[in-house]
Design a protein around this motif. Sequence first.
Motif, mmCIF file in Angstrom:
data_model
loop_
_atom_site.group_PDB
_atom_site.id
_atom_site.type_symbol
_atom_site.label_atom_id
_atom_site.label_comp_id
_atom_site.label_asym_id
_atom_site.label_seq_id
_atom_site.Cartn_x
_atom_site.Cartn_y
_atom_site.Cartn_z
ATOM 1 N N TYR A 58 4.528 -26.229 58.011
ATOM 2 C CA TYR A 58 4.072 -24.871 58.292
ATOM 3 C C TYR A 58 2.576 -24.688 58.046
ATOM 4 O O TYR A 58 2.070 -23.574 58.079
ATOM 5 C CB TYR A 58 4.875 -23.866 57.459
ATOM 6 N N SER A 59 1.860 -25.771 57.804
ATOM 7 C CA SER A 59 0.403 -25.760 57.608
ATOM 8 C C SER A 59 -0.043 -24.708 56.598
ATOM 9 O O SER A 59 -1.082 -24.070 56.780
ATOM 10 C CB SER A 59 -0.305 -25.541 58.946
ATOM 11 N N GLY A 60 0.755 -24.498 55.580
ATOM 12 C CA GLY A 60 0.375 -23.576 54.525
ATOM 13 C C GLY A 60 0.574 -22.106 54.850
ATOM 14 O O GLY A 60 0.362 -21.255 54.009
ATOM 15 N N ASN A 61 0.961 -21.778 56.074
ATOM 16 C CA ASN A 61 1.193 -20.384 56.454
ATOM 17 C C ASN A 61 2.606 -20.274 57.005
ATOM 18 O O ASN A 61 2.843 -20.550 58.181
ATOM 19 C CB ASN A 61 0.162 -19.925 57.482
ATOM 20 N N PHE A 62 3.523 -19.874 56.152
ATOM 21 C CA PHE A 62 4.943 -19.875 56.513
ATOM 22 C C PHE A 62 5.233 -19.025 57.753
ATOM 23 O O PHE A 62 5.916 -19.477 58.659
ATOM 24 C CB PHE A 62 5.794 -19.393 55.328
ATOM 25 N N ILE A 63 4.703 -17.822 57.825
ATOM 26 C CA ILE A 63 5.027 -16.937 58.950
ATOM 27 C C ILE A 63 4.480 -17.497 60.266
ATOM 28 O O ILE A 63 5.196 -17.557 61.268
ATOM 29 C CB ILE A 63 4.521 -15.500 58.697
ATOM 30 N N LYS A 64 3.215 -17.931 60.283
ATOM 31 C CA LYS A 64 2.660 -18.503 61.518
ATOM 32 C C LYS A 64 3.401 -19.783 61.901
ATOM 33 O O LYS A 64 3.662 -20.038 63.076
ATOM 34 C CB LYS A 64 1.164 -18.766 61.377
ATOM 35 N N GLY A 65 3.755 -20.571 60.895
ATOM 36 C CA GLY A 65 4.511 -21.783 61.164
ATOM 37 C C GLY A 65 5.886 -21.483 61.713
ATOM 38 O O GLY A 65 6.362 -22.133 62.636
ATOM 39 N N LYS A 66 6.524 -20.481 61.153
ATOM 40 C CA LYS A 66 7.856 -20.088 61.631
ATOM 41 C C LYS A 66 7.776 -19.555 63.063
ATOM 42 O O LYS A 66 8.630 -19.848 63.890
ATOM 43 C CB LYS A 66 8.471 -19.058 60.694
ATOM 44 N N THR A 67 6.710 -18.793 63.354
ATOM 45 C CA THR A 67 6.506 -18.295 64.719
ATOM 46 C C THR A 67 6.451 -19.462 65.697
ATOM 47 O O THR A 67 7.118 -19.456 66.736
ATOM 48 C CB THR A 67 5.201 -17.474 64.807
ATOM 49 N N LYS A 68 5.655 -20.474 65.366
ATOM 50 C CA LYS A 68 5.534 -21.644 66.236
ATOM 51 C C LYS A 68 6.870 -22.378 66.342
ATOM 52 O O LYS A 68 7.282 -22.785 67.438
ATOM 53 C CB LYS A 68 4.449 -22.588 65.725
ATOM 54 N N ALA A 69 7.572 -22.532 65.240
ATOM 55 C CA ALA A 69 8.858 -23.232 65.248
ATOM 56 C C ALA A 69 9.875 -22.499 66.131
ATOM 57 O O ALA A 69 10.621 -23.134 66.889
ATOM 58 C CB ALA A 69 9.390 -23.384 63.825
ATOM 59 N N ILE A 70 9.898 -21.175 66.058
ATOM 60 C CA ILE A 70 10.824 -20.391 66.891
ATOM 61 C C ILE A 70 10.480 -20.580 68.362
ATOM 62 O O ILE A 70 11.348 -20.851 69.189
ATOM 63 C CB ILE A 70 10.786 -18.898 66.493
ATOM 64 N N ARG A 71 9.192 -20.449 68.699
ATOM 65 C CA ARG A 71 8.786 -20.608 70.112
ATOM 66 C C ARG A 71 9.097 -22.016 70.630
ATOM 67 O O ARG A 71 9.592 -22.184 71.743
ATOM 68 C CB ARG A 71 7.297 -20.306 70.278
#
Length: 154
Positions: A58-71
Amino acid sequence: MKNAPTIAIVSSITFYKQVIGIKDQLKKLGFNPIVPKLALLMEQTGDFNLKSHLSTFYSGNFIKGKTKAIRDHFDEIASADCVLVINLKKHGKEGYIGPNVLMEMGLAFYLKKTIFIWKNISPGNSFSDEISAMEPIFIQQKLTKLSQFFKKTR
């Protein structure tokens, strides 16, 4: 199996270790399984503890990482022939399906993909009406039911 069907596997992160085992079984049956990228990373490292991967995946940013993972996984679902929901025990509930998996199922439903569910959903699941409306096929932990389904439809 001719033109091996592609199956996108969706589940809670908690179940990724089991997802990898199911992915391997599907390959042996001649399917082309797709699992989330984090599940593949966990398989490669042999570490299925989410906390171990928070800073790297998640590159240290869980929400942004989760956004990318969902997409990313939405794209994989869109490219698949069907979806297999792995719903094991979580939070003391057998057949757990949480909000992220429900979103993935909703996408599959919208895209007219067949939705298979590993086993019955937990009694009292707050999404049971929505899940039922998507007309999933419950395979009761028998991957051979996928083979039977695709033999009939191809």
